[in-house]
Design a protein around this motif. Structure first.
Motif, PDB file in Angstrom:
ATOM      1  N   UNK A   1       0.823  -1.202   0.000  1.00 44.05           N
ATOM      2  CA  UNK A   1       0.000   0.000   0.000  1.00 44.05           C
ATOM      3  C   UNK A   1       0.861   1.258   0.000  1.00 44.05           C
ATOM      4  N   UNK A   2       1.937   1.258   0.783  1.00 44.52           N
ATOM      5  CA  UNK A   2       2.824   2.426   0.803  1.00 44.52           C
ATOM      6  C   UNK A   2       3.442   2.639  -0.584  1.00 44.52           C
ATOM      7  N   UNK A   3       3.875   1.573  -1.226  1.00 39.60           N
ATOM      8  CA  UNK A   3       4.431   1.703  -2.571  1.00 39.60           C
ATOM      9  C   UNK A   3       3.399   2.176  -3.578  1.00 39.60           C
ATOM     10  N   UNK A   4       2.184   1.670  -3.441  1.00 35.60           N
ATOM     11  CA  UNK A   4       1.098   2.080  -4.339  1.00 35.60           C
ATOM     12  C   UNK A   4       0.801   3.559  -4.175  1.00 35.60           C
ATOM     13  N   UNK A   5       0.726   4.017  -2.945  1.00 35.85           N
ATOM     14  CA  UNK A   5       0.484   5.433  -2.680  1.00 35.85           C
ATOM     15  C   UNK A   5       1.635   6.296  -3.200  1.00 35.85           C
ATOM     16  N   UNK A   6       2.853   5.805  -3.077  1.00 37.93           N
ATOM     17  CA  UNK A   6       4.012   6.554  -3.570  1.00 37.93           C
ATOM     18  C   UNK A   6       3.941   6.721  -5.082  1.00 37.93           C
ATOM     19  N   UNK A   7       3.574   5.658  -5.785  1.00 46.13           N
ATOM     20  CA  UNK A   7       3.440   5.736  -7.246  1.00 46.13           C
ATOM     21  C   UNK A   7       2.355   6.731  -7.646  1.00 46.13           C
ATOM     22  N   UNK A   8       1.218   6.687  -6.951  1.00 50.35           N
ATOM     23  CA  UNK A   8       0.136   7.614  -7.265  1.00 50.35           C
ATOM     24  C   UNK A   8       0.531   9.049  -6.938  1.00 50.35           C
ATOM     25  N   UNK A   9       1.262   9.228  -5.834  1.00 54.67           N
ATOM     26  CA  UNK A   9       1.708  10.569  -5.459  1.00 54.67           C
ATOM     27  C   UNK A   9       2.680  11.131  -6.493  1.00 54.67           C
ATOM     28  N   UNK A  10       3.559  10.292  -7.003  1.00 56.25           N
ATOM     29  CA  UNK A  10       4.497  10.728  -8.032  1.00 56.25           C
ATOM     30  C   UNK A  10       3.754  11.134  -9.300  1.00 56.25           C
ATOM     31  N   UNK A  11       2.760  10.335  -9.676  1.00 62.35           N
ATOM     32  CA  UNK A  11       1.978  10.653 -10.881  1.00 62.35           C
ATOM     33  C   UNK A  11       1.194  11.951 -10.712  1.00 62.35           C
ATOM     34  N   UNK A  12       0.820  12.256  -9.461  1.00 64.11           N
ATOM     35  CA  UNK A  12       0.063  13.482  -9.196  1.00 64.11           C
ATOM     36  C   UNK A  12       0.956  14.711  -9.117  1.00 64.11           C
ATOM     37  N   UNK A  13       2.286  14.524  -9.203  1.00 63.23           N
ATOM     38  CA  UNK A  13       3.209  15.652  -9.239  1.00 63.23           C
ATOM     39  C   UNK A  13       3.773  16.073  -7.903  1.00 63.23           C
ATOM     40  N   UNK A  14       3.676  15.231  -6.882  1.00 65.56           N
ATOM     41  CA  UNK A  14       4.231  15.577  -5.573  1.00 65.56           C
ATOM     42  C   UNK A  14       5.750  15.672  -5.669  1.00 65.56           C
ATOM     43  N   UNK A  15       6.309  16.689  -5.017  1.00 61.99           N
ATOM     44  CA  UNK A  15       7.759  16.880  -5.071  1.00 61.99           C
ATOM     45  C   UNK A  15       8.496  15.752  -4.362  1.00 61.99           C
ATOM     46  N   UNK A  16       7.945  15.281  -3.264  1.00 58.78           N
ATOM     47  CA  UNK A  16       8.518  14.174  -2.506  1.00 58.78           C
ATOM     48  C   UNK A  16       7.430  13.105  -2.315  1.00 58.78           C
TER      49      UNK A  16
END
Length: 206
Positions: free
Chosen positions: A146-161
């Motif tokens: 779940x943490x990895x999934x959220x990280x991938x989605x956050x990256x796609x959404x343009x989060x800096x970190x």
């Protein structure tokens, strides 16, 4: 086979056989485990109760799974597969990367609305679990996914970190589960989604 039987009749017979197929011992054991382990806890429910509910012999359980711990593993892994599919389906309902990330709370709301919801199956199983047991290992596997999934989605959404944002949203996700279970807060997912949205907007601005 009688020569007068048409293809439609044969198809109908095949369909009837399919509809009346008795579940395998494995399927019955997993269904019984899913019901009993979730309702009463993996540590409380004994093998005899599972066998009685499944209607199978003890030899079938040990021949199929080998031990109660492996039955617990199969039960939790099936729960994990269901949750992964639910989260992916929620994200796939959106094209916008922002909404795809926030959709984890939509999936959570669906989970909370399920009849008989009694809290997170992984949290319930891992309570008092030994480090080398399935009840300890599978929930941690799911949380890493779940943490990895959220990280991938956050990256796609343009989060800096994206890893930082993923951790923050994961904390909101966990908090919503606790509030739903202990406070019976029916609106908690909406609140958690709004807070996650604010965090995402701040992460993208920076």
């Amino acid at each position: 086979m009688p020569s007068y039987m048409t293809s439609e009749m044969m198809s109908g017979e095949a369909g009837a056989r399919t509809r009346t197929r008795r579940p395998s011992p494995r399927e019955r054991l997993l269904a019984a485990a899913d019901e009993l382990f979730y309702a009463d806890g993996v540590h409380t429910v004994g093998i005899d109760r599972v066998l009685e509910r499944a209607g199978v012999a003890r030899a079938s359980l040990y021949g199929t799974f080998g031990s109660k711990d492996e039955l617990i593993r199969a039960y939790l892994e099936r729960r994990m597969t269901v949750m992964q599919a639910r989260l992916r389906a929620a994200a796939d309902a959106y094209d916008d990367p922002r909404e795809r990330l926030l959709s984890v709370f939509d999936a959570q709301a669906v989970t909370f609305a399920q009849p008989g919801y009694r809290g997170c199956a992984f949290n319930r199983a891992s309570a008092e679990a030994q480090p080398d047991s399935a009840a300890y290992e599978v929930p941690r596997t799911y949380r890493r996914w779940l943490r990895g999934y959220l990280t991938d989605l956050a990256a796609s959404a343009g989060a800096a970190e994206p890893d930082v944002l993923a951790r923050q949203i994961h904390l909101l996700y966990d908090g919503a589960m606790t509030a739903r279970s202990l406070d019976d807060d029916a609106d908690v997912t909406a609140s958690a989604r709004a807070a996650a949205g604010a965090l995402l907007d701040a992460a993208v601005r920076h």
